[in-house]
Write a protein that holds these residues in place. Structure first.
Motif, mmCIF file in Angstrom:
data_model
loop_
_atom_site.group_PDB
_atom_site.id
_atom_site.type_symbol
_atom_site.label_atom_id
_atom_site.label_comp_id
_atom_site.label_asym_id
_atom_site.label_seq_id
_atom_site.Cartn_x
_atom_site.Cartn_y
_atom_site.Cartn_z
ATOM 1 N N HIS A 248 0.908 -1.036 0.207
ATOM 2 C CA HIS A 248 -0.024 -0.015 0.168
ATOM 3 C C HIS A 248 0.913 0.978 0.007
ATOM 4 C CE1 HIS A 248 -3.290 -2.689 0.984
ATOM 5 N NE2 HIS A 248 -2.477 -3.067 2.042
ATOM 6 N N HIS B 163 -7.900 -8.710 0.313
ATOM 7 C CA HIS B 163 -7.370 -9.240 1.544
ATOM 8 C C HIS B 163 -8.547 -10.442 2.069
ATOM 9 C CE1 HIS B 163 -5.672 -4.887 2.227
ATOM 10 N NE2 HIS B 163 -4.773 -5.606 2.317
ATOM 11 N N ASP C 41 3.505 -5.909 2.089
ATOM 12 C CA ASP C 41 2.306 -4.946 2.822
ATOM 13 C C ASP C 41 2.866 -3.596 2.979
ATOM 14 O OD1 ASP C 41 -0.088 -4.661 3.541
ATOM 15 O OD2 ASP C 41 -0.166 -6.140 5.362
#
Ligand SMILES: [Zn+2]
Length: 405
Positions: free
Chosen positions: A60, A175, A256
């Motif tokens: 992200h 997710h 992540d």
């Protein structure tokens, strides 16, 4: 500008096979062949190993900051998200513009040998920035945030987004089961109910997967992305990765964001190897780990015709590391900042050791000089000035250890 060039006297890990004392020629940004067929030839030394550049299967970019946030072991991602958004670190991060944060995230990836990132976020958030970054951010995907009632409502709903993915032949990314409460652990059942589990589906985290879940995922040929650093940090537990691999599921590794994950993809794969050993008392093969950051994510994100391996007509995204040619795969799994010696994106040098300055000059590439973890490097753009802006915004001499410049 250089239209065609060869790299020679180099060990090449395609990564399916290893070619010793080999050559590769790139023409107009694409791989032409494995011979020294260009007059413009660059010779390498015997410790240089060429890989396809790394694909980070889950990040992200807008969450790129430091230090990690969180107070302990969570039941699911939601209370962690509350802690994140109420933290002083989050407030400090948001003193930077979204583009500044995106740039930091892109540089974090580039200096770890990554040229392609999946930024799991709705399109309207990353679209203004991704064309201006030094790494490729995948554009073609549909998504959900998670398959639970309390998810962040990204996209138009699981069924709509998955159907769209199939129609456009792009991945549907979500997710899944990032927690141990009943709602989290229904994730795979929810996707089954929506008929959203297919070879187009890319599942992130899966720490709550049951045996039945793993069987269903394998049957539907869905893809899995493992983020062990983030999982262990937030939950002191990660996905049952051996069972997932043994079921024949296509597994990739992703970082992540550094708000919970490892510093970069190099740290992440080393952590993956370590945690696998702790969980199973066995070694996860280095070659398998290299596949998890190259061919496997290319397949999951449906770009295997262009990226993820070194083959004729694929895009010239290449990573050269300093390593031990007797064991190229272990060299990459053990690589750190100093070992990343040259990175090409679509046949253009993007980052590399100062000793390759002649290559940057030949290509007419615009670059700046930086020191990364003590080593002199060249890089496209100007991350040094970016770091100065970050420090000014923070109001003190901020250090970001994934960008040690
Ligand atoms: Zn995530």
């Amino acid at each position: 500008m250089i239209d065609e060039f060869s790299l020679s006297s180099i060990t090449i890990a395609t990564p399916e096979k290893v070619l010793s004392n080999a050559s590769i020629t790139v023409t107009q940004g694409k791989i032409k062949d494995f011979s020294k067929s260009s007059e413009k030839d660059y010779q390498f030394d015997k410790s240089s190993i060429l890989f396809p550049a790394i694909i980070n299967a889950h990040d992200h970019l807008f969450g790129t900051y430091y230090p990690k946030v969180g107070t302990g072991t969570y039941i699911c991602w939601l209370p962690w998200d509350y802690d994140l958004k109420s933290s002083p670190v989050y407030e400090e991060r948001n003193r930077n513009t979204p583009f500044e944060i995106y740039l930091i995230g892109a540089y974090k990836n580039l200096i770890s040998g990554v040229t392609t990132v999946h930024d799991h976020i709705p399109h309207h958030i990353n679209e203004p920035y991704i064309d201006k970054l030094p790494v490729r951010v995948l554009k073609d995907y549909t998504l959900a945030h998670e398959a639970s009632v309390y998810d962040l409502k990204w996209g138009d709903g699981i069924d709509v987004e998955h159907r769209r993915a199939v129609q456009k032949n792009v991945p549907f990314v979500t997710h899944i089961e990032e927690g141990f409460d009943r709602e989290s652990m229904r994730g795979i059942d929810v996707l089954e109910d929506y008929k959203a589990l297919s070879e187009h589906t890319v599942l992130i985290h899966g720490i709550g997967f049951s045996d039945d879940d793993i069987k269903t995922i394998a049957k539907r040929k869905a893809n899995f992305v493992w983020c062990p650093g983030s999982n262990m940090y937030m939950f002191a537990k990660t996905a049952r990765i051996k069972e997932i691999i043994d079921a024949g599921i296509n597994v990739s590794v992703g970082t992540d964001s550094p708000a919970s994950g490892e510093l970069n993809i190099l740290h992440e794969i080393r952590f993956a190897k370590k945690i696998y050993n702790e969980m199973y008392g066995k070694d996860l093969e280095d070659k398998m780990i290299v596949r998890m950051i190259t061919v496997n994510p290319a397949k999951a994100f449906r770009v295997q015709d262009r990226l993820g391996s070194l083959e004729k007509n694929k895009i010239g995204d290449m990573l050269i590391i300093d390593g031990e040619k007797k064991d190229p795969y272990a060299s990459l799994v053990n690589a750190d900042f100093k070992d990343i010696s040259l990175v090409f994106r679509a046949g253009m040098p993007m980052y590399g050791d100062k000793r390759y300055e002649h290559i940057f000059k030949d290509f007419g590439q615009e670059y700046s000089h930086i020191t990364v973890d003590g080593g002199e490097k060249l890089i496209v753009g100007d991350p040094q000035t970016l770091m100065e802006t970050v420090r000014k915004n923070a109001g003190y001499k901020k250090e970001l250890p994934f960008l040690p410049i």
